[in-house]
Scaffold this motif. Structure first.
Motif, PDB file in Angstrom:
ATOM      1  N   ASP A  27     -37.184  55.345   2.738  1.00  0.00           N
ATOM      2  CA  ASP A  27     -38.543  55.902   3.396  1.00  0.00           C
ATOM      3  C   ASP A  27     -38.859  55.023   4.712  1.00  0.00           C
ATOM      4  N   LEU A  28     -38.987  53.555   3.959  1.00  0.00           N
ATOM      5  CA  LEU A  28     -39.282  52.164   4.821  1.00  0.00           C
ATOM      6  C   LEU A  28     -38.299  52.091   6.304  1.00  0.00           C
ATOM      7  N   GLY A  29     -37.026  52.779   6.312  1.00  0.00           N
ATOM      8  CA  GLY A  29     -36.421  53.070   7.810  1.00  0.00           C
ATOM      9  C   GLY A  29     -36.555  53.744   7.922  1.00  0.00           C
ATOM     10  N   ASN A  30     -37.222  55.294   7.866  1.00  0.00           N
ATOM     11  CA  ASN A  30     -37.407  56.338   8.747  1.00  0.00           C
ATOM     12  C   ASN A  30     -39.062  56.644   9.785  1.00  0.00           C
ATOM     13  N   PRO A  31     -38.996  56.491  10.349  1.00  0.00           N
ATOM     14  CA  PRO A  31     -40.409  56.194  11.545  1.00  0.00           C
ATOM     15  C   PRO A  31     -40.977  57.594  10.889  1.00  0.00           C
ATOM     16  N   VAL A  32     -41.259  59.038  10.644  1.00  0.00           N
ATOM     17  CA  VAL A  32     -41.963  59.625  10.327  1.00  0.00           C
ATOM     18  C   VAL A  32     -42.225  59.673   9.175  1.00  0.00           C
ATOM     19  N   ALA A  33     -40.932  59.436   7.985  1.00  0.00           N
ATOM     20  CA  ALA A  33     -41.542  59.212   6.824  1.00  0.00           C
ATOM     21  C   ALA A  33     -42.674  58.342   7.012  1.00  0.00           C
ATOM     22  N   MET A  34     -42.786  56.896   7.564  1.00  0.00           N
ATOM     23  CA  MET A  34     -43.947  55.919   7.108  1.00  0.00           C
ATOM     24  C   MET A  34     -45.142  56.558   7.992  1.00  0.00           C
ATOM     25  N   CYS A  35     -44.747  57.023   9.360  1.00  0.00           N
ATOM     26  CA  CYS A  35     -45.856  57.296  10.039  1.00  0.00           C
ATOM     27  C   CYS A  35     -46.987  58.523   8.580  1.00  0.00           C
ATOM     28  N   LYS A  36     -46.640  59.257   8.297  1.00  0.00           N
ATOM     29  CA  LYS A  36     -46.991  60.331   7.455  1.00  0.00           C
ATOM     30  C   LYS A  36     -47.379  60.043   6.271  1.00  0.00           C
ATOM     31  N   PHE A  37     -46.714  58.617   6.211  1.00  0.00           N
ATOM     32  CA  PHE A  37     -47.358  58.081   4.418  1.00  0.00           C
ATOM     33  C   PHE A  37     -49.000  57.460   5.320  1.00  0.00           C
ATOM     34  N   MET A  38     -48.754  56.539   6.077  1.00  0.00           N
ATOM     35  CA  MET A  38     -49.784  55.792   6.904  1.00  0.00           C
ATOM     36  C   MET A  38     -51.038  56.421   7.333  1.00  0.00           C
ATOM     37  N   GLN A  39     -51.079  57.536   7.077  1.00  0.00           N
ATOM     38  CA  GLN A  39     -51.440  58.657   7.691  1.00  0.00           C
ATOM     39  C   GLN A  39     -52.591  59.590   6.396  1.00  0.00           C
ATOM     40  N   ASN A  40     -51.894  59.722   5.859  1.00  0.00           N
ATOM     41  CA  ASN A  40     -51.940  60.174   4.198  1.00  0.00           C
ATOM     42  C   ASN A  40     -52.366  59.461   2.888  1.00  0.00           C
ATOM     43  N   SER A  41     -51.462  59.308   1.972  1.00  0.00           N
ATOM     44  CA  SER A  41     -51.000  58.564   0.697  1.00  0.00           C
ATOM     45  C   SER A  41     -51.984  57.308   1.068  1.00  0.00           C
ATOM     46  N   GLY A  42     -51.167  56.724   2.236  1.00  0.00           N
ATOM     47  CA  GLY A  42     -51.108  54.815   2.582  1.00  0.00           C
ATOM     48  C   GLY A  42     -52.433  55.347   3.077  1.00  0.00           C
ATOM     49  N   SER A  43     -53.534  55.573   3.747  1.00  0.00           N
ATOM     50  CA  SER A  43     -54.421  55.220   4.134  1.00  0.00           C
ATOM     51  C   SER A  43     -55.995  54.591   3.402  1.00  0.00           C
ATOM     52  N   TRP A  44     -56.161  54.117   3.868  1.00  0.00           N
ATOM     53  CA  TRP A  44     -58.039  53.758   3.163  1.00  0.00           C
ATOM     54  C   TRP A  44     -58.501  54.964   2.537  1.00  0.00           C
ATOM     55  N   ASN A  45     -58.809  55.959   3.594  1.00  0.00           N
ATOM     56  CA  ASN A  45     -59.593  57.301   3.397  1.00  0.00           C
ATOM     57  C   ASN A  45     -58.991  58.059   2.353  1.00  0.00           C
ATOM     58  N   THR A  46     -57.893  58.256   1.784  1.00  0.00           N
ATOM     59  CA  THR A  46     -57.443  58.943   0.998  1.00  0.00           C
ATOM     60  C   THR A  46     -57.518  57.424  -0.267  1.00  0.00           C
ATOM     61  N   SER A  47     -57.408  56.550  -0.109  1.00  0.00           N
ATOM     62  CA  SER A  47     -57.922  55.413  -1.544  1.00  0.00           C
ATOM     63  C   SER A  47     -58.984  55.123  -0.956  1.00  0.00           C
TER      64      SER A  47
END
Length: 239
Positions: free
Chosen positions: A79-99
């Protein structure tokens, strides 16, 4: 000097798993301690290395809580080398709004348990989220970020509490030095510290760290020593 036990390569966690509301958490340390620490794991979620660091801090008298901010989801190395997966992560599970809600809940748990000094620790991606908590949430006495990711120069000026920053070699060390200089101008600036780990790989304190390597294990202990000392000296408790 605070005595920190050496880390080991094969480790069985000593804490307990439980829930805060609907979120799974790892709890360790002295439950009624006046010193509490909220830990934000890295993008690979729960790992024995993270648990071991938390257990060591717990053995030093801290009450430590590690919420499962991803709620069971886990990123992979691919996933770390997959721009689509990382973008999805940052917008969802990895976002401050979610945390954010989990941060508020975890910090409230520590205070209700008796902690009068509550700090945060963030590893890698979690370092960015922990920094954001120091900008947006009140009542946090300080934060430590360990080989943090996605930190920018704009982050430092917005921080409202002492910071311990432990970047590694491949990060923009000049940016960290500039940010640290800005932190030093703040009222709490004398309590901040920057220590660069230039001889280790990214994620050495987390799942990527090979703690069977004595050199890596030593640097992990150096980091734990810095974290424990920072919270003990820069983040005092209240009577």
């Amino acid at each position: 000097m605070i005595k920190v036990p050496p880390v080991v390569a094969n480790y069985t966690a000593k804490g307990e798993h439980g829930k805060l509301g609907d979120i799974d958490c790892y709890f360790t340390g002295k439950k009624d301690s006046k010193r509490g620490i909220f830990v934000n794991y890295d993008a690979f979620r729960y790992h024995p290395n993270v648990f071991q660091i938390c257990d060591i801090l717990g053995s030093l008298g801290y009450c430590v809580v590690v919420p499962d901010l991803f709620r069971g989801e886990t990123l992979t190395m691919e996933d770390l080398g997959n721009p689509v997966a990382m973008c999805k992560f940052m917008q969802n599970s990895g976002s401050w709004n979610t945390s954010k809600a989990s941060y508020v809940q975890g910090l409230e748990y520590l205070r209700n348990s008796g902690a009068t000094s509550v700090g945060v620790i963030g590893f890698c991606w979690g370092g960015k989220i922990a920094l954001t908590s120091l900008q947006e949430l009140g009542g946090i006495v300080g934060g430590a970020i360990v080989h943090p990711a996605m930190v920018t120069s704009d982050d430092f000026g917005k921080i409202n509490a002492p910071l311990l920053a432990l970047p590694y070699n491949d990060e923009d060390l000049e940016m960290f030095k500039t940010g640290y200089a800005e932190l030093r101008t703040k009222p709490f600036g004398a309590k901040c510290r920057l220590e660069s780990f230039v001889d280790v790989v990214y994620g050495f304190c987390g799942p990527r760290g090979d703690w069977s390597d004595p050199a890596i294990a030593k640097r992990v202990n150096d980091a734990i020593q810095l974290i424990a000392t920072f919270f003990m000296t820069s983040c005092p408790t209240k009577s």
